[in-house]
Design an enzyme around this catalytic site. Structure first.
Site, PDB file in Angstrom:
ATOM      1  N   LYS A  13       0.830  -1.213   0.000  1.00  0.00           N
ATOM      2  CA  LYS A  13       0.000   0.000   0.000  1.00  0.00           C
ATOM      3  C   LYS A  13       0.866   1.266   0.000  1.00  0.00           C
ATOM      4  O   LYS A  13       0.629   2.167  -0.787  1.00  0.00           O
ATOM      5  CB  LYS A  13      -0.935   0.033   1.231  1.00  0.00           C
ATOM      6  CG  LYS A  13      -1.886  -1.147   1.324  1.00  0.00           C
ATOM      7  CD  LYS A  13      -2.862  -0.984   2.473  1.00  0.00           C
ATOM      8  CE  LYS A  13      -2.224  -1.016   3.843  1.00  0.00           C
ATOM      9  NZ  LYS A  13      -1.592  -2.291   4.234  1.00  0.00           N
ATOM     10  N   ARG A  88      -9.231   0.798   9.387  1.00  0.00           N
ATOM     11  CA  ARG A  88      -8.786  -0.572   9.635  1.00  0.00           C
ATOM     12  C   ARG A  88      -9.826  -1.350  10.426  1.00  0.00           C
ATOM     13  O   ARG A  88      -9.618  -2.531  10.702  1.00  0.00           O
ATOM     14  CB  ARG A  88      -7.491  -0.541  10.433  1.00  0.00           C
ATOM     15  CG  ARG A  88      -6.239  -0.801   9.605  1.00  0.00           C
ATOM     16  CD  ARG A  88      -5.102  -0.742  10.585  1.00  0.00           C
ATOM     17  NE  ARG A  88      -3.908  -1.404  10.238  1.00  0.00           N
ATOM     18  CZ  ARG A  88      -2.833  -0.825   9.693  1.00  0.00           C
ATOM     19  NH1 ARG A  88      -2.884   0.421   9.314  1.00  0.00           N
ATOM     20  NH2 ARG A  88      -1.733  -1.510   9.520  1.00  0.00           N
ATOM     21  N   ARG A 127      11.881  -6.442   5.015  1.00  0.00           N
ATOM     22  CA  ARG A 127      11.750  -5.025   4.684  1.00  0.00           C
ATOM     23  C   ARG A 127      12.761  -4.179   5.474  1.00  0.00           C
ATOM     24  O   ARG A 127      12.964  -4.395   6.660  1.00  0.00           O
ATOM     25  CB  ARG A 127      10.321  -4.630   5.066  1.00  0.00           C
ATOM     26  CG  ARG A 127       9.842  -3.345   4.558  1.00  0.00           C
ATOM     27  CD  ARG A 127       8.354  -3.383   4.469  1.00  0.00           C
ATOM     28  NE  ARG A 127       7.690  -3.226   5.760  1.00  0.00           N
ATOM     29  CZ  ARG A 127       6.410  -2.865   5.868  1.00  0.00           C
ATOM     30  NH1 ARG A 127       5.692  -2.631   4.794  1.00  0.00           N
ATOM     31  NH2 ARG A 127       5.866  -2.747   7.051  1.00  0.00           N
ATOM     32  N   ARG A 160      11.786  -1.933  10.802  1.00  0.00           N
ATOM     33  CA  ARG A 160      10.726  -1.465  11.688  1.00  0.00           C
ATOM     34  C   ARG A 160      10.579  -2.403  12.879  1.00  0.00           C
ATOM     35  O   ARG A 160      10.665  -3.619  12.711  1.00  0.00           O
ATOM     36  CB  ARG A 160       9.395  -1.425  10.918  1.00  0.00           C
ATOM     37  CG  ARG A 160       9.088  -0.083  10.326  1.00  0.00           C
ATOM     38  CD  ARG A 160       7.883  -0.118   9.443  1.00  0.00           C
ATOM     39  NE  ARG A 160       6.663  -0.641  10.065  1.00  0.00           N
ATOM     40  CZ  ARG A 160       5.457  -0.543   9.520  1.00  0.00           C
ATOM     41  NH1 ARG A 160       5.313   0.062   8.348  1.00  0.00           N
ATOM     42  NH2 ARG A 160       4.396  -1.039  10.118  1.00  0.00           N
ATOM     43  N   ARG A 171       0.053  -9.148  13.383  1.00  0.00           N
ATOM     44  CA  ARG A 171      -0.548  -8.101  12.536  1.00  0.00           C
ATOM     45  C   ARG A 171      -1.443  -8.727  11.470  1.00  0.00           C
ATOM     46  O   ARG A 171      -2.489  -8.190  11.135  1.00  0.00           O
ATOM     47  CB  ARG A 171       0.556  -7.249  11.886  1.00  0.00           C
ATOM     48  CG  ARG A 171       1.242  -6.338  12.900  1.00  0.00           C
ATOM     49  CD  ARG A 171       2.572  -5.828  12.393  1.00  0.00           C
ATOM     50  NE  ARG A 171       2.439  -4.960  11.241  1.00  0.00           N
ATOM     51  CZ  ARG A 171       3.445  -4.708  10.398  1.00  0.00           C
ATOM     52  NH1 ARG A 171       4.627  -5.253  10.567  1.00  0.00           N
ATOM     53  NH2 ARG A 171       3.251  -3.899   9.375  1.00  0.00           N
TER      54      ARG A 171
HETATM   55  P1  AMP Z   1       1.174   0.441   9.138  1.00  0.00           P
HETATM   56  O1  AMP Z   1       2.340   1.327   8.955  1.00  0.00           O
HETATM   57  O2  AMP Z   1      -0.031   0.892   8.366  1.00  0.00           O
HETATM   58  O3  AMP Z   1       1.490  -1.021   8.919  1.00  0.00           O
HETATM   59  O4  AMP Z   1       0.750   0.565  10.687  1.00  0.00           O
HETATM   60  C1  AMP Z   1       1.632   0.179  11.729  1.00  0.00           C
HETATM   61  C2  AMP Z   1       0.874   0.074  13.041  1.00  0.00           C
HETATM   62  O5  AMP Z   1       0.297   1.343  13.366  1.00  0.00           O
HETATM   63  C3  AMP Z   1      -0.310  -0.893  13.053  1.00  0.00           C
HETATM   64  O6  AMP Z   1       0.080  -2.226  13.294  1.00  0.00           O
HETATM   65  C4  AMP Z   1      -1.141  -0.310  14.199  1.00  0.00           C
HETATM   66  O7  AMP Z   1      -0.597  -0.640  15.463  1.00  0.00           O
HETATM   67  C5  AMP Z   1      -0.966   1.179  13.983  1.00  0.00           C
HETATM   68  N1  AMP Z   1      -2.008   1.731  13.071  1.00  0.00           N
HETATM   69  C6  AMP Z   1      -1.814   2.318  11.862  1.00  0.00           C
HETATM   70  N2  AMP Z   1      -2.980   2.683  11.308  1.00  0.00           N
HETATM   71  C7  AMP Z   1      -3.954   2.311  12.176  1.00  0.00           C
HETATM   72  C8  AMP Z   1      -5.378   2.378  12.176  1.00  0.00           C
HETATM   73  N3  AMP Z   1      -6.057   2.914  11.149  1.00  0.00           N
HETATM   74  N4  AMP Z   1      -6.039   1.887  13.250  1.00  0.00           N
HETATM   75  C9  AMP Z   1      -5.386   1.362  14.296  1.00  0.00           C
HETATM   76  N5  AMP Z   1      -4.049   1.234  14.357  1.00  0.00           N
HETATM   77  C10 AMP Z   1      -3.319   1.706  13.308  1.00  0.00           C
END
Ligand code: AMP
Length: 213
Positions: A13, A88, A127, A160, A171
């Site tokens: 994404k 989400r 990654r 990360r 996740r």
């Molecule tokens: P991402 O970078 O999108 O993979 O997000 C990394 C982490 O940030 C996720 O595993 C969640 O802990 C938190 N996070 C990001 N976006 C959301 C969301 N819309 N709702 C809840 N937690 C989020």
């Protein structure tokens, strides 16, 4: 054009959103990036979010809803935006619908990027990101010339905190339980455009352009 990029962690994404910024001249809004930036600045929001992120759990809905409510009203969003990693949960999607309805706005397309689970684990655990310029790498599929250094700016590459195998598995489980139902939510609104997320980065981007044209 107001877009949502939906898909499991590791579907690409963020990578696709960055390419779409140039093509469509609209910003990418990534709640994950916003939370990580808050953590880097050690704000109370960032420190609280870290507790959830490190376990692979979602941060509470109200936290991300507040972030999005403010962000989509900013000036650079007047011609649209790409939501990456938000919503989400169904509660987040409903809150978004409410905010947009009050603005006399709405979502135009939900791009659902589909990738096999085995492939996702390989992608996520390999990654790496440049601390300086943010360019992404993969230790096997897109390695840097010099191990641990960015080809572009020689910045240090890091993994990360939530890309280790145990957290990645959590996740993906959280995605199946809480985010996957959103596809049905948006399908009922006739907004879902499904994309095969396997293949080359450019090839996947071409598929996105095609469904949006
Ligand atoms: P991402 O970078 O999108 O993979 O997000 C990394 C982490 O940030 C996720 O595993 C969640 O802990 C938190 N996070 C990001 N976006 C959301 C969301 N819309 N709702 C809840 N937690 C989020």
């Amino acid at each position: 054009m107001n877009l949502i990029l939906l898909g499991p962690p590791g579907a690409g994404k963020g990578t696709q959103a960055k390419m779409m910024i140039d093509r469509y001249r609209i910003p990418q809004i990534s709640t994950g990036d916003i939370l990580r930036a808050s953590l880097k600045e050690r704000t109370p929001l960032g420190l609280k979010a870290k507790e959830y992120m490190d376990k692979g759990l979602l941060v509470p809905d109200e936290v991300v809803i507040d972030i999005i409510k403010t962000r989509i009203k900013e000036d650079d969003c007047r011609n649209g935006y790409i939501l990456d990693g938000f919503p989400r949960t169904v509660a987040q999607a409903q809150a978004l619908d409410k905010v947009l309805a009050a603005m006399n706005s709405g979502i135009d397309h939900v791009i659902s990027i589909e990738v096999d689970k085995g492939e996702l684990i390989k992608r996520l655990t390999g990654r790496r990101t440049c601390r300086q310029c943010g360019r992404g790498y993969h230790v096997i599929f897109d390695p840097p010339v010099n191990k641990d250094l960015c080809d572009k700016c020689q910045g240090e590459l890091y993994q990360r905190d939530d890309d280790n195998e145990d957290t990645v598995r959590n996740r993906l489980e959280v995605y199946d339980a809480q985010t996957f139902p959103l596809i049905q939510y948006y399908r009922e609104k006739n907004l879902v455009r499904s994309i095969d997320g396997q293949g080359g980065i450019q090839q996947i981007f071409d598929r996105i352009i095609q469904v949006l044209s």
